[in-house]
Structure formats: C-alpha cells, structure tokens
Design an enzyme around this catalytic site. Structure first.
Site, PDB file in Angstrom:
ATOM      1  N   HIS A  85     -10.894  -2.103  -6.113  1.00 18.64           N
ATOM      2  CA  HIS A  85     -11.211  -3.243  -5.243  1.00 18.64           C
ATOM      3  C   HIS A  85     -11.897  -4.371  -6.010  1.00 18.64           C
ATOM      4  O   HIS A  85     -11.898  -5.512  -5.560  1.00 18.64           O
ATOM      5  CB  HIS A  85     -12.045  -2.790  -4.043  1.00 18.64           C
ATOM      6  N   ARG A 130     -12.354   3.927  -6.342  1.00 18.83           N
ATOM      7  CA  ARG A 130     -11.876   2.890  -5.422  1.00 18.83           C
ATOM      8  C   ARG A 130     -12.596   1.553  -5.647  1.00 18.83           C
ATOM      9  O   ARG A 130     -11.996   0.478  -5.555  1.00 18.83           O
ATOM     10  CB  ARG A 130     -12.080   3.363  -3.979  1.00 18.83           C
ATOM     11  N   ASN A 139     -13.306  -3.998   2.567  1.00 17.27           N
ATOM     12  CA  ASN A 139     -14.491  -3.419   1.911  1.00 17.27           C
ATOM     13  C   ASN A 139     -15.600  -3.009   2.871  1.00 17.27           C
ATOM     14  O   ASN A 139     -16.310  -2.021   2.629  1.00 17.27           O
ATOM     15  CB  ASN A 139     -15.065  -4.425   0.904  1.00 17.27           C
ATOM     16  N   ASP A 155      -6.340  14.843   0.589  1.00 13.98           N
ATOM     17  CA  ASP A 155      -5.651  16.081   0.206  1.00 13.98           C
ATOM     18  C   ASP A 155      -6.457  17.248   0.760  1.00 13.98           C
ATOM     19  O   ASP A 155      -7.560  17.514   0.285  1.00 13.98           O
ATOM     20  CB  ASP A 155      -5.568  16.143  -1.330  1.00 13.98           C
ATOM     21  N   HIS A 186      -5.376   8.796  -4.520  1.00 13.77           N
ATOM     22  CA  HIS A 186      -5.546   9.375  -3.174  1.00 13.77           C
ATOM     23  C   HIS A 186      -5.360  10.891  -3.187  1.00 13.77           C
ATOM     24  O   HIS A 186      -5.092  11.482  -2.150  1.00 13.77           O
ATOM     25  CB  HIS A 186      -4.577   8.719  -2.177  1.00 13.77           C
ATOM     26  N   ASP A 217      -6.011  16.073  -9.222  1.00 13.71           N
ATOM     27  CA  ASP A 217      -4.801  16.763  -9.681  1.00 13.71           C
ATOM     28  C   ASP A 217      -3.580  15.986  -9.181  1.00 13.71           C
ATOM     29  O   ASP A 217      -3.713  14.854  -8.726  1.00 13.71           O
ATOM     30  CB  ASP A 217      -4.813  18.214  -9.162  1.00 13.71           C
TER      31      ASP A 217
HETATM   32  C1  HEM Z   1      -1.443   1.364  -2.868  1.00 15.54           C
HETATM   33  C2  HEM Z   1      -2.181   0.740  -1.966  1.00 15.54           C
HETATM   34  C3  HEM Z   1      -3.449   1.324  -1.399  1.00 15.54           C
HETATM   35  C4  HEM Z   1      -3.803   1.335  -0.097  1.00 15.54           C
HETATM   36  C5  HEM Z   1      -3.007   0.767   1.058  1.00 15.54           C
HETATM   37  C6  HEM Z   1      -5.076   2.007  -0.012  1.00 15.54           C
HETATM   38  C7  HEM Z   1      -5.789   2.185   1.172  1.00 15.54           C
HETATM   39  C8  HEM Z   1      -6.905   2.974   1.287  1.00 15.54           C
HETATM   40  C9  HEM Z   1      -7.595   3.252   2.527  1.00 15.54           C
HETATM   41  C10 HEM Z   1      -7.211   2.685   3.889  1.00 15.54           C
HETATM   42  C11 HEM Z   1      -8.609   4.093   2.250  1.00 15.54           C
HETATM   43  C12 HEM Z   1      -9.615   4.675   3.248  1.00 15.54           C
HETATM   44  C13 HEM Z   1     -10.728   3.705   3.495  1.00 15.54           C
HETATM   45  C14 HEM Z   1     -11.638   4.094   4.628  1.00 15.54           C
HETATM   46  O1  HEM Z   1     -11.345   5.027   5.361  1.00 15.54           O
HETATM   47  O2  HEM Z   1     -12.681   3.437   4.807  1.00 15.54           O
HETATM   48  C15 HEM Z   1      -8.582   4.353   0.835  1.00 15.54           C
HETATM   49  C16 HEM Z   1      -9.442   5.189   0.175  1.00 15.54           C
HETATM   50  C17 HEM Z   1      -9.397   5.429  -1.176  1.00 15.54           C
HETATM   51  N1  HEM Z   1      -8.620   4.751  -2.098  1.00 15.54           N
HETATM   52 FE1  HEM Z   1      -7.021   3.621  -1.685  1.00 15.54          FE
HETATM   53  N2  HEM Z   1      -5.466   2.397  -1.263  1.00 15.54           N
HETATM   54  C18 HEM Z   1      -4.501   1.993  -2.154  1.00 15.54           C
HETATM   55  C19 HEM Z   1      -4.531   2.154  -3.515  1.00 15.54           C
HETATM   56  C20 HEM Z   1      -5.553   2.749  -4.214  1.00 15.54           C
HETATM   57  C21 HEM Z   1      -5.705   2.717  -5.648  1.00 15.54           C
HETATM   58  C22 HEM Z   1      -4.790   1.960  -6.606  1.00 15.54           C
HETATM   59  C23 HEM Z   1      -6.811   3.448  -5.935  1.00 15.54           C
HETATM   60  C24 HEM Z   1      -7.450   3.724  -7.269  1.00 15.54           C
HETATM   61  C25 HEM Z   1      -6.838   3.691  -8.433  1.00 15.54           C
HETATM   62  C26 HEM Z   1      -7.337   3.949  -4.686  1.00 15.54           C
HETATM   63  C27 HEM Z   1      -8.393   4.807  -4.542  1.00 15.54           C
HETATM   64  C28 HEM Z   1      -8.898   5.246  -3.346  1.00 15.54           C
HETATM   65  C29 HEM Z   1      -9.858   6.320  -3.232  1.00 15.54           C
HETATM   66  C30 HEM Z   1     -10.355   7.195  -4.362  1.00 15.54           C
HETATM   67  C31 HEM Z   1     -10.194   6.423  -1.864  1.00 15.54           C
HETATM   68  C32 HEM Z   1     -11.232   7.354  -1.229  1.00 15.54           C
HETATM   69  C33 HEM Z   1     -12.592   6.681  -1.327  1.00 15.54           C
HETATM   70  C34 HEM Z   1     -13.761   7.455  -0.736  1.00 15.54           C
HETATM   71  O3  HEM Z   1     -13.627   8.591  -0.318  1.00 15.54           O
HETATM   72  O4  HEM Z   1     -14.855   6.849  -0.703  1.00 15.54           O
HETATM   73  N3  HEM Z   1      -6.571   3.474  -3.664  1.00 15.54           N
HETATM   74  N4  HEM Z   1      -7.549   3.654   0.271  1.00 15.54           N
END
Ligand code: HEM
Length: 319
Positions: free
Chosen positions: A67, A63, A95, A239, A194, A247
């Site tokens: 970002h 992530r 962030n 998941d 995700h 996966d």
């Molecule tokens: C498509 C639009 C996207 C939205 C709206 C979005 C939104 C979010 C949100 C709201 C969270 C949770 C944050 C929190 O609870 O503090 C999250 C977590 C995460 N996002 Fe996204 N995301 C998007 C795309 C992506 C992309 C493109 C990637 C990587 C290629 C990504 C990777 C992740 C990962 C791996 C997490 C978990 C992080 C952790 O557990 O620390 N996301 N995202």
C-alpha cells in the site's frame, strides 16, 4: 545526432516529471554499508519479536509495503499521520481501519535512529521489514535494494485510485499492476501474499453468499462467522489450512475454488492467469522465486521526480 539525443533526454525527463519513474539503478543493496551497517539486524530483530508475539503482524507489514509502493512509489507516504492541516493516506478507503503495523515500524525506527541518527529512511525500513516478515513466516528471502527517500507529501486520492479493491475483475487487476510497470505474472505472484493474513467479512460476504465458483464446504465454513447482515469486521484467514505460513497454499486454494475474495478467485476462473496459478500450486519453489523477484520490482517504484523528499526522523510526520 546531438540534438536528437538532447531531445530524447528532455522527453524522458518530462515523462519522469509526469509519471513515477521506476528508479532503475538508483537503489543499492549496499546503500547503508558505511553509514548504518547494523540496520538490517535491527529490523530483523524487531520483526522477529513482533511476529513471535502475533504472526498476523507479519502479514500486516507485507501489506503495508504494497500500500506504500502503489501510491506514488515506495516513499513511506502511507506512514504520515493526518493533522489539522494535512490529510494523508492512512484514512483513505483502502487503508482506514484496515492497514496495520504502524507501531512496529515506529519501534524499528526508534532503534534505528538511536544507532544511526537521521540516516535510514522510513521507506527503506518498510522494505526491509516486509522482506523479513515474509521470511519469518516461512517464505523466501532476498537482498533488499536500499536508498529510498521519504516523501514530504501523501495523496489520499491516489490511494483511492491506485489500490485495487476486492471486487476487481481479472482484467482490472492486470491493468492496476500494469499502471505500475508490473506484469500479469508479477501480479499473480504478488497476490500469493494472500497465503497469510486476515480479511474482514464485509470484503468477502458477496462471494460466500452469492458466487457460483466457490467450494461449498469452504463457503459454509466462512458463513459461520460472516453473517448475511452484521459482523462486517469479523475476520477470516485467507488460507484456513496454514493461515500464518508463507507457502503456496494460496494457489492450491484457488484451484480448489477456495479463494476468499472475489478478486482472488478471479485469478483462477477460466482466464489467462489459470495456467500460472496451476504451476504455482504445484511448484512452491517457482512461486517463492517469482514472489521475491516481484517484491524487488515493486520495491523499485519511485515517487515522481520533483517530489520533495527527506529522511524522516519520525515516520509519522515530516521533519
Ligand atoms: C491483487 C490485488 C489485491 C487486492 C484486491 C487486495 C485486497 C485485499 C483486501 C480486501 C484485504 C483485507 C483487508 C481488510 O479486511 O481490512 C487484503 C489483505 C491483505 N493483503 Fe491484499 N490485495 C491485493 C494484493 C496484495 C498484494 C500485492 C499484497 C502484498 C504483496 C497483499 C497483501 C495482503 C496481506 C498480507 C493481507 C492481510 C493483512 C492482515 O492480515 O493484516 N495484497 N488485501
């Protein structure tokens, strides 16, 4: 002829000043072959330790890369700490209290500096680390294009404007990615990240209490730890079957209406992304391939030309 060529060139240069250029041809997988041939091994070993200690850290680093890249290119701008006279991206809306993994990047940087002083950018370290994170969690691997520089600036306003939020519609997701030169297919594949990681209750509360297109068993399970009021920071896995495995379960979940965020389920809600989500849900190899390609493409996002850059010695501050 000559004049029109010169004109087109000038126009291109002007466009590059105004828009982030997508940096084709500038990066190379061999960038550090002579100057720091051990960098990939160092990154891999620190990442292996970090993920072994806490699998979620793999997700957090993936992530972090997203970002970084979506805000004026992959330039490690997200890593700059705020100071009395400088406000960076760390505390921007998308962030703050959410992006994590900064200490892991610091640990990698310390070892890389000891091996090759002043050579490898923090932006390249994040790109390598995210590739390793995906692979260490069981996902694909790929050759990382290298040669990025670290910016001497950061933009909290661009972070707020460019990073899509969890309430986004399918159309706004498509346009947020299109603004970065990424297709709807890239967006759908990248969202598959995700399949790992956690989200906080405040980001999915509206979905589990109010939305019609959600599996009832899934909603009830999520409600157990995400009450209607309070508990904003309580975490749930994206998941819940294989929370730390990279996966294609993200897509099988979406088909079963078990997407955690509103924005997740938007990719399988009767719209144009449905067909591809169905394909990825039935074909893990196709997802892995498209994901790797899209990560390389996202990793090619560059800061606008003219942005002051350097190879930072400490990822948290400009030299
Ligand atoms: C498509 C639009 C996207 C939205 C709206 C979005 C939104 C979010 C949100 C709201 C969270 C949770 C944050 C929190 O609870 O503090 C999250 C977590 C995460 N996002 Fe996204 N995301 C998007 C795309 C992506 C992309 C493109 C990637 C990587 C290629 C990504 C990777 C992740 C990962 C791996 C997490 C978990 C992080 C952790 O557990 O620390 N996301 N995202």
């Amino acid at each position: 002829m000559g004049t029109s060529f010169a004109r087109s060139f000038a126009l291109l240069a002007l466009l590059c000043l105004l828009l982030p250029c997508h940096g084709k041809g500038k990066l190379s997988t061999k960038f550090y072959a002579k100057s720091c041939s051990g960098v990939a091994t160092i990154v891999r070993s620190v990442m292996a330790q970090a993920v072994a200690k806490e699998p979620r850290m793999g997700a957090s680093i993936i992530r972090l890369f997203f970002h970084d890249c979506f805000v004026n290119g992959c330039d490690a701008s997200i890593l700059l700490d705020d100071t009395a006279t400088f406000t960076g991206e760390k505390n921007a809306g998308a962030n703050a209290n959410s992006v994590r993994g900064y200490e892991v990047i610091d640990a990698i940087k310390t070892q890389v500096e000891a091996a090759c002083n002043g050579t490898v950018s923090c932006a390249d370290i994040v790109a390598l680390a995210s590739r390793d994170a995906v692979n260490l969690l069981g996902g694909p691997t790929w050759n990382v294009q290298l040669g990025r520089k670290d910016s001497r600036t950061a933009s909290p306003s661009a972070a707020n404007a460019n990073l899509p939020g969890p309430g986004s519609s399918a159309a706004s997701l498509v346009s947020a990615f299109a603004a970065k030169g990424l297709s709807a297919r890239d967006m759908t594949a990248l969202s598959g990240a995700h399949t790992v990681g956690r989200a906080r209750c405040l980001f999915f509360r509206g979905r589990i209490y109010g939305e019609p297109n959600i599996n009832a068993t899934f909603a009830a399970a999520r409600q157990q730890t995400c009450p209607q009021s309070g508990g904003d920071g309580n975490l749930a896995p994206f998941d819940d079957q294989t929370p730390d495995a990279f996966d294609n379960a993200y897509y099988t979940n979406l088909v079963a209406q078990r997407g955690l965020l509103h924005s997740d389920q938007e990719l399988f809600n009767g719209g144009p992304a449905d067909a591809l989500v169905r394909k990825y849900s039935g074909n893990a190899g196709m997802f892995a391939n498209d994901f790797a390609k899209a990560m390389v493409k996202m990793g090619g996002l560059m800061p606008a030309s003219g942005t002051p850059t350097e190879v930072r010695l400490n990822c948290r501050k400009v030299n």
